[in-house]
Design an enzyme around this catalytic site. Structure first.
Site, PDB file in Angstrom:
ATOM      1  N   ASP A 159     -21.197  17.695 -20.080  1.00 53.10           N
ATOM      2  CA  ASP A 159     -19.854  17.124 -20.140  1.00 53.10           C
ATOM      3  C   ASP A 159     -19.211  17.064 -18.763  1.00 53.10           C
ATOM      4  O   ASP A 159     -18.416  16.186 -18.483  1.00 53.10           O
ATOM      5  CB  ASP A 159     -18.971  17.937 -21.074  1.00 53.10           C
ATOM      6  CG  ASP A 159     -19.408  17.807 -22.529  1.00 53.10           C
ATOM      7  OD1 ASP A 159     -19.969  16.755 -22.886  1.00 53.10           O
ATOM      8  OD2 ASP A 159     -19.196  18.755 -23.288  1.00 53.10           O
ATOM      9  N   HIS A 188     -12.509  14.839  -5.309  1.00 46.75           N
ATOM     10  CA  HIS A 188     -11.792  14.158  -6.378  1.00 46.75           C
ATOM     11  C   HIS A 188     -12.492  14.416  -7.699  1.00 46.75           C
ATOM     12  O   HIS A 188     -13.675  14.743  -7.738  1.00 46.75           O
ATOM     13  CB  HIS A 188     -11.639  12.654  -6.114  1.00 46.75           C
ATOM     14  CG  HIS A 188     -12.933  11.939  -5.878  1.00 46.75           C
ATOM     15  ND1 HIS A 188     -13.467  11.758  -4.636  1.00 46.75           N
ATOM     16  CD2 HIS A 188     -13.804  11.368  -6.741  1.00 46.75           C
ATOM     17  CE1 HIS A 188     -14.609  11.105  -4.727  1.00 46.75           C
ATOM     18  NE2 HIS A 188     -14.850  10.857  -5.997  1.00 46.75           N
ATOM     19  N   GLU A 243      -9.738  20.802  -9.029  1.00 47.94           N
ATOM     20  CA  GLU A 243     -10.393  19.600  -9.568  1.00 47.94           C
ATOM     21  C   GLU A 243     -10.764  19.785 -11.044  1.00 47.94           C
ATOM     22  O   GLU A 243     -10.688  18.841 -11.829  1.00 47.94           O
ATOM     23  CB  GLU A 243     -11.621  19.242  -8.722  1.00 47.94           C
ATOM     24  CG  GLU A 243     -11.307  18.907  -7.272  1.00 47.94           C
ATOM     25  CD  GLU A 243     -10.347  17.736  -7.089  1.00 47.94           C
ATOM     26  OE1 GLU A 243     -10.269  16.872  -7.981  1.00 47.94           O
ATOM     27  OE2 GLU A 243      -9.666  17.682  -6.046  1.00 47.94           O
TER      28      GLU A 243
HETATM   29 ZN   LIG Z   1     -16.552  10.128  -6.561  1.00 45.29          ZN
END
Ligand SMILES: [Zn+2]
Length: 112
Positions: free
Chosen positions: A4, A29, A67
């Site tokens: 996942d 990110h 993140e």
């Molecule tokens: Zn990326």
């Protein structure tokens, strides 16, 4: 069976909508649910040491917690004590959730 969450280290344009931008600026990110992708910028200086070495390294754990917060659906916090605060300082470890982080995740995932 697919995972996942998929964590990796990338550089430059790596096939998604968010190219890594090289040294500084955007350190990593991640995407909101249900993408599951967390991408560290491989051009940054990373460390998991406590304390961090005095070489401009970023705390890979702090950035990872932030993140993963996004992977779970959290947006950035305005509280500078929160791990979800968008500004990560080089040379500083932050691995403890602040009240704002806990309140935000509890709001997203309330308990009966
Ligand atoms: Zn990326």
């Amino acid at each position: 069976m697919a995972s996942d969450l998929v964590v990796g280290v990338y550089g430059g344009d790596h096939g998604d909508s968010v190219p890594c931008d090289g040294l500084r600026n955007e350190l990593a990110h991640a995407f909101y649910p249900t993408d599951g992708g967390l991408h560290y910028d491989g051009d940054e200086q990373w460390s998991s040491l406590v304390p961090l070495p005095d070489d401009g390294s970023y705390d890979v754990v702090w950035v990872g917690i932030n993140e993963i917060g996004h992977l779970l659906g959290l947006v950035h916090s305005n509280d500078p004590n929160a791990v979800m605060f968008p500004w990560v300082e080089p040379g500083k470890n932050k691995r403890t959730l602040a009240a704002d982080d806990i309140d935000a995740i509890r709001a997203l995932y309330p308990q009966g």
